[in-house]
Enzyme design. Structure first.
Site, PDB file in Angstrom:
ATOM      1  CG  ASP A 350      -3.760  49.014  18.363  1.00  0.00           C
ATOM      2  OD1 ASP A 350      -4.663  48.008  18.019  1.00  0.00           O
ATOM      3  OD2 ASP A 350      -4.622  49.880  18.203  1.00  0.00           O
ATOM      4  NE  ARG A 426      -6.865  41.601  11.117  1.00  0.00           N
ATOM      5  CZ  ARG A 426      -6.296  42.324  12.239  1.00  0.00           C
ATOM      6  NH1 ARG A 426      -7.282  42.180  13.366  1.00  0.00           N
ATOM      7  NH2 ARG A 426      -5.145  42.937  12.240  1.00  0.00           N
ATOM      8  CG  ASP A 461     -10.139  46.305  15.846  1.00  0.00           C
ATOM      9  OD1 ASP A 461     -11.180  46.912  14.964  1.00  0.00           O
ATOM     10  OD2 ASP A 461      -8.956  46.979  15.499  1.00  0.00           O
ATOM     11  CG  MET A 462     -16.899  43.771  14.986  1.00  0.00           C
ATOM     12  SD  MET A 462     -16.818  43.657  12.948  1.00  0.00           S
ATOM     13  CE  MET A 462     -18.107  45.057  12.994  1.00  0.00           C
ATOM     14  CG  ASP A 523      -6.989  50.492   9.721  1.00  0.00           C
ATOM     15  OD1 ASP A 523      -7.331  50.764  10.792  1.00  0.00           O
ATOM     16  OD2 ASP A 523      -7.930  49.718   9.903  1.00  0.00           O
TER      17      ASP A 523
HETATM   18  C1  DGJ Z   1      -7.643  47.476  12.640  1.00  0.00           C
HETATM   19  C2  DGJ Z   1      -7.738  48.980  13.221  1.00  0.00           C
HETATM   20  O1  DGJ Z   1      -8.080  49.307  12.677  1.00  0.00           O
HETATM   21  C3  DGJ Z   1      -6.623  49.081  13.563  1.00  0.00           C
HETATM   22  O2  DGJ Z   1      -5.978  50.904  14.371  1.00  0.00           O
HETATM   23  C4  DGJ Z   1      -5.495  47.925  14.575  1.00  0.00           C
HETATM   24  O3  DGJ Z   1      -6.345  48.183  15.857  1.00  0.00           O
HETATM   25  C5  DGJ Z   1      -5.905  46.502  14.056  1.00  0.00           C
HETATM   26  N1  DGJ Z   1      -7.012  46.415  14.371  1.00  0.00           N
HETATM   27  C6  DGJ Z   1      -5.239  45.616  14.787  1.00  0.00           C
HETATM   28  O4  DGJ Z   1      -5.383  44.526  14.662  1.00  0.00           O
END
Ligand code: DGJ
Length: 706
Positions: A350, A426, A461-462, A523
């Site tokens: 990740d 962020r 991801d975003m 998450d």
């Molecule tokens: C948000 C994602 O939902 C998480 O699973 C992880 O990949 C983080 N970003 C990493 O910054």
């Protein structure tokens, strides 16, 4: 099937009919959507008495009619599907019925296999505007695809401020709307409201479809439930700002529009130019369960594409909750090596592997491995992971840039900014994907990383929205840019399994699913929270699109301490994986992981591609549950979970669904007839404590009908 008889078009798919009528004045009217009916012409309903018998030049009061794509003005005073600098009054001009389904320019859309499409051209000859309405049906699918295209035929430019994809007018107002609301960590909770006269808007203007409101809305007849009652689904195949608008008018009729959110939207068309609105999926079901199953089949078979759409997905382990960004190659390999022993099939690295990213304040955009953390580089690490018998996957956040990055230092103007300057969220900024050079950079950067190693999975991801639109129409152009980038990367890597993600499930929509067959659902990995999130998500999206992982206890987001069994069981209902430091598990939990991975291999095909039935609503009952039944009804997997333990409550009897009533099934060492399981039910005893779950596997006993 699509037939034209007299002044009517009859469209039908699996389990529904849809009827359009051309009025004597040439207006394109909605006549019917619902359970199948015979395609035989009949007369127009009486238009009734209307207190303001204001008459248009052709004698019709358009406000009175239920048009397929309403436009404000010329006696039409309802909420319009289109608002433009020259407001059209649309009348039927021509139509064609074509095999297949034309692609939507620059936008994702359902696959054409087996489709037939009706294209009705409507025009306003006076102001020089033409609108083409597209309707596609499939004999094997319970979904109708609609969208609209608007062309400026005049010399003067035409500016669109609103151009919805589809509009549908229902004759009465005895409906409830149901939408899927939430926030980070609490995505897609079903919310229902009875409708009264007024306008309801369910949408988002954040540059992504959002955690807050999913681009999926249901209109259900009052009293409709899981098993019975007319339910109408509206799902937008779009990942940007969206809007579903429901208007109950003065005469008690209901109109639903769905499309791009007009807030912040603008598109100017020069002569001859066409705007294409995104595709909208309309589904009908007798009951919410049937509606969901139609959408599930359609999403699996016509939205998701590529080799992975029909394949069982690998059991993965992701290092995010195990290490966050604090890892080195040795640590990663220790997790991967134990993962291989425990039956896991894919190791995903990740966030934190690139640039000098040790926290979320730097390096997005610099997609070059950090050798101080991973001396072997991505290709070396992938080889070592492969040597352990695992596939290797990698995380990217391609749409973003950190101010502390080489990319930003070289191109500060590539970040999205309003006049007052960029706003950090962020600690990161959004790359301006409306610019061709930025799209090219992102495509090359991700493609070259993917080509440099044996990467078989990508998590895309975003993690922030567009908070400052630099200009009207920006978020729409951004979404088109995003699709171009996603298309270029995914189509040049057809064998890579892509998983969408956006701070969990912040961009869970049918647009993304056209590029990536699965999305990280949330998450929030606490199984009790997941009961609600997965239950809510299931109304529109099949389990094959949802990711769910076993994480550590106490859970990092809620502090709850669910058992390993419950964590495994709730995740087993989706694309299964782990996201914890398995090297810290004791022997008993390691054995549990071995059992879970073996069980997942046995069940994942059934869960991903079977029929999904919601059994109990956790939002109202405090006990939630669902089951998957294989298409041939020979196997089923049942999951139920009780949120709160109540002392001295009566034992529960659970009625199952979707089984063959005349077949005998083995379950938990006993056997029962399908009709018995569905009508009488089966006893469930929950283990002691809050958030306890029970899972059951049913197998049809061959030749057992008796
Ligand atoms: C948000 C994602 O939902 C998480 O699973 C992880 O990949 C983080 N970003 C990493 O910054």
């Amino acid at each position: 099937m699509i037939t034209k008889r007299e002044n009517m078009f009859f469209l039908s798919g699996k389990g529904f009919s849809y009827i359009i009528r051309i009025s004597p004045e040439g207006y394109i009217l909605h006549d019917y959507f619902g359970a199948p009916v015979s395609p035989l012409p009949y007369g127009e309903d009486s238009r009734g008495w209307y207190c303001f018998q204001a008459e248009g030049s052709d004698g019709a009061c358009v406000d009175e009619l239920r048009t397929e794509y309403p436009c404000y003005g010329h006696t039409d005073l309802g909420s319009p599907a289109v608002m433009a600098s020259r407001q059209p009054v649309l009348k039927y001009k021509s139509h064609e019925i074509v095999p297949g389904k034309p692609a939507l320019k620059g936008l994702p859309s359902a696959l054409p296999d087996g489709a037939e499409t009706l294209v009705i051209t409507a025009a306003d000859e006076v102001i020089g505007v033409e609108v083409r309405l597209f309707y596609s049906v499939y004999q094997d699918q319970g979904v109708l695809c609609r969208h609209a295209e608007i062309t400026n035929l005049a010399d003067a430019p035409l500016t669109l401020d609103r151009a919805y994809s589809a509009s549908l007018a229902f004759p009465g107002a005895d409906y409830e709307e149901m939408h899927f609301a939430g926030s980070w960590g609490r995505e897609r909770r079903p919310v229902s409201n009875s409708l009264v006269q007024g306008v309801y808007r369910i949408g988002n203007a954040r540059g992504g479809s959002g955690h807050q409101m999913n681009p999926f809305v249901i209109l259900k007849e009052k009293g409709a439930g899981e098993e019975h009652g007319g339910c109408f689904g509206f799902m937008l195949v779009y990942s940007g700002d969206h809007m579903t608008e429901i208007e109950v008018d003065q005469r008690g009729r209901t109109r639903v529009h769905q499309g791009i959110n007009p807030f912040g939207f603008e598109k100017t068309l020069v002569k001859g130019e066409t705007f294409t609105a995104p595709e909208c999926l309309l589904a009908y079901g007798d009951g919410l369960g049937a509606l969901s199953r139609s959408l599930h089949d359609f999403i699996r078979e016509r939205i998701c594409r590529g080799p992975w759409s029909r394949r069982e997905r690998p059991i993965l382990i992701n290092n995010w909750e195990a290490t966050y960004m604090d890892f080195n190659e040795e640590k990663l390999l220790s997790i991967a090596s134990l993962a291989a022993e425990l039956g896991i099939e894919l190791f995903v690295l990740d966030d934190g592997w690139f640039g000098k990213r040790d926290n979320d304040r730097s390096s997005l955009g610099d997609w070059v491995v950090n050798r101080s953390k991973i001396p072997s580089g991505i290709s070396g690490l992938a080889e070592k992971v492969n040597a352990l018998g695992l596939k290797f996957g990698l995380w990217f956040e391609p749409e973003m840039v950190s101010p502390d990055s080489d990319l930003y230092r070289a191109h500060p103007d590539w970040a999205v900014r309003a006049e007052r300057g960029p706003a950090l969220v962020r600690s990161q900024l959004v790359l301006d994907l409306t610019r061709p050079e930025v799209r090219e950079y992102v495509i090359n950067a991700v493609n070259s990383a993917l080509d440099s190693a044996n990467i078989e999975y990508v998590k895309w991801d975003m993690n922030r929205y567009i908070t400052d639109m630099p200009r009207k129409g920006f978020n729409y152009e951004y979404t088109l840019g995003l699709y171009e980038v996603m298309d270029a990367i995914t189509s040049s890597h057809p064998n890579v399994l892509f998983e969408g993600c956006s701070g969990g499930g912040g961009r869970f929509d049918a647009g993304i699913l056209c590029y990536m067959p699965q999305i990280w659902t949330s998450d929030d990995t606490d199984p009790l929270e997941r009961l609600y999130i997965q239950y809510g998500t299931s109304f529109g999206y099949p389990p094959s699109t949802m990711g769910s992982h076993v994480t550590e206890s106490p859970n990092q987001h809620t502090g709850r301490r669910p058992s390993m069994e419950t964590r495994g069981a709730v995740s087993m209902s989706c694309n299964f994986g782990y996201e914890l430091d398995i090297t810290k598990l004791d022997e008993a939990d390691r054995e549990a992981v071995k059992r879970q991975t073996a069980l997942c291999r046995e069940l994942r095909g059934l869960v991903a591609f079977g029929d999904f039935y919601r059994l109990l609503d956790p939002f109202s009952d405090g006990v939630g549950g669902w089951m998957s039944v294989s298409k041939d009804k020979s196997r089923a997997f049942v999951f139920v979970m009780r949120a709160l333990f109540r002392p001295n409550s009566a034992p529960m009897r659970l009625r199952l669904k979707g089984l063959d009533p005349a077949a005998r099934y083995s379950v938990g060492g006993e056997s029962f007839m399908g009709d018995m399981l569905m009508n009488r039910g089966i006893a469930v005893s929950f283990p002691f404590g809050d958030g306890a779950s029970v899972s059951m596997i049913l197998e049809k006993i061959e030749g057992s009908a008796e």
